[in-house]
Write a protein that holds these residues in place. Structure first.
Motif, PDB file in Angstrom:
ATOM      1  N   LYS A 148       0.839  -1.197   0.000  1.00  0.00           N
ATOM      2  CA  LYS A 148       0.000   0.000   0.000  1.00  0.00           C
ATOM      3  C   LYS A 148       0.880   1.256   0.000  1.00  0.00           C
ATOM      4  O   LYS A 148       0.613   2.205  -0.739  1.00  0.00           O
ATOM      5  N   GLN A 149       1.943   1.245   0.807  1.00  0.00           N
ATOM      6  CA  GLN A 149       2.872   2.382   0.859  1.00  0.00           C
ATOM      7  C   GLN A 149       3.499   2.651  -0.510  1.00  0.00           C
ATOM      8  O   GLN A 149       3.633   3.800  -0.930  1.00  0.00           O
ATOM      9  N   LYS A 150       3.895   1.590  -1.173  1.00  0.00           N
ATOM     10  CA  LYS A 150       4.523   1.740  -2.486  1.00  0.00           C
ATOM     11  C   LYS A 150       3.540   2.304  -3.503  1.00  0.00           C
ATOM     12  O   LYS A 150       3.912   3.138  -4.329  1.00  0.00           O
ATOM     13  N   LEU A 151       2.306   1.858  -3.456  1.00  0.00           N
ATOM     14  CA  LEU A 151       1.289   2.365  -4.376  1.00  0.00           C
ATOM     15  C   LEU A 151       1.005   3.847  -4.120  1.00  0.00           C
ATOM     16  O   LEU A 151       0.885   4.636  -5.056  1.00  0.00           O
ATOM     17  N   ILE A 152       0.937   4.216  -2.842  1.00  0.00           N
ATOM     18  CA  ILE A 152       0.713   5.618  -2.483  1.00  0.00           C
ATOM     19  C   ILE A 152       1.890   6.473  -2.953  1.00  0.00           C
ATOM     20  O   ILE A 152       1.699   7.516  -3.585  1.00  0.00           O
ATOM     21  N   ALA A 153       3.091   6.017  -2.667  1.00  0.00           N
ATOM     22  CA  ALA A 153       4.287   6.763  -3.050  1.00  0.00           C
ATOM     23  C   ALA A 153       4.352   6.951  -4.569  1.00  0.00           C
ATOM     24  O   ALA A 153       4.703   8.032  -5.065  1.00  0.00           O
TER      25      ALA A 153
END
Length: 161
Positions: free
Chosen positions: A130-135
């Motif tokens: 999820k963090q990678k997608l947001i970033a």
């Protein structure tokens, strides 16, 4: 004096040739002419002439830029806005150009880039994924609030399917 007229004609010819190829903004043409070594006074005369003859038009440039960067590069409004500011486009012109982006289409684009990026990720941990997608979405210039909203909707739809 004749030398200045000759320089002006050559400068105009060069600038018109640039403008015929694609849309340019005022600062881009100015930079190109400076690189060719033209005097500032001649460059200013050339730019004024180009604007009077509608070879360069900031509104038209900004609209084309917004369209191309959103549709082709899948950039968000924040990144597009910053890039236009870097090109010294007036803020009111930028805001008018950004209004042309349909909000529904904008959210669909966020969902599309999240979905495409998700397909390339090998990360199994839910939070890291999820963090990678947001970033990634933020790096493309999308607003945090829209990214969160679309990501949560997208993840919920992934869980139910």
């Amino acid at each position: 004096m004749e030398s200045n007229e000759k320089q002006f004609k050559l400068c105009m010819q060069l600038a018109e040739n640039y403008c015929i190829q694609r849309e340019y903004c005022h600062s881009e043409i100015k930079d190109k002419l400076k690189k060719h070594g033209y005097d500032n006074a001649i460059i200013e005369m050339t730019l004024n002439n180009l604007q009077q003859n509608n070879f360069i038009n900031e509104e038209r440039y900004a609209s084309a830029y917004v369209h191309d960067k959103f549709k082709l590069k899948k950039w968000g409004k924040m990144k597009i806005r910053q890039m236009l500011r870097n090109k010294k486009i007036p803020e009111s012109v930028i805001e008018n150009a950004l209004l042309s982006v349909d909000q529904t289409e904008y959210k669909k684009m966020v969902e599309k880039i999240i979905s495409q990026k998700s397909d390339t990720l090998t990360e199994k941990n839910f939070l890291r994924r999820k963090q990678k997608l947001i970033a990634y979405a933020l790096s493309k210039g999308y607003e945090k609030s829209i990214v969160w909203e679309v990501l949560n909707e997208w993840m919920n739809s992934q869980e139910t399917s």
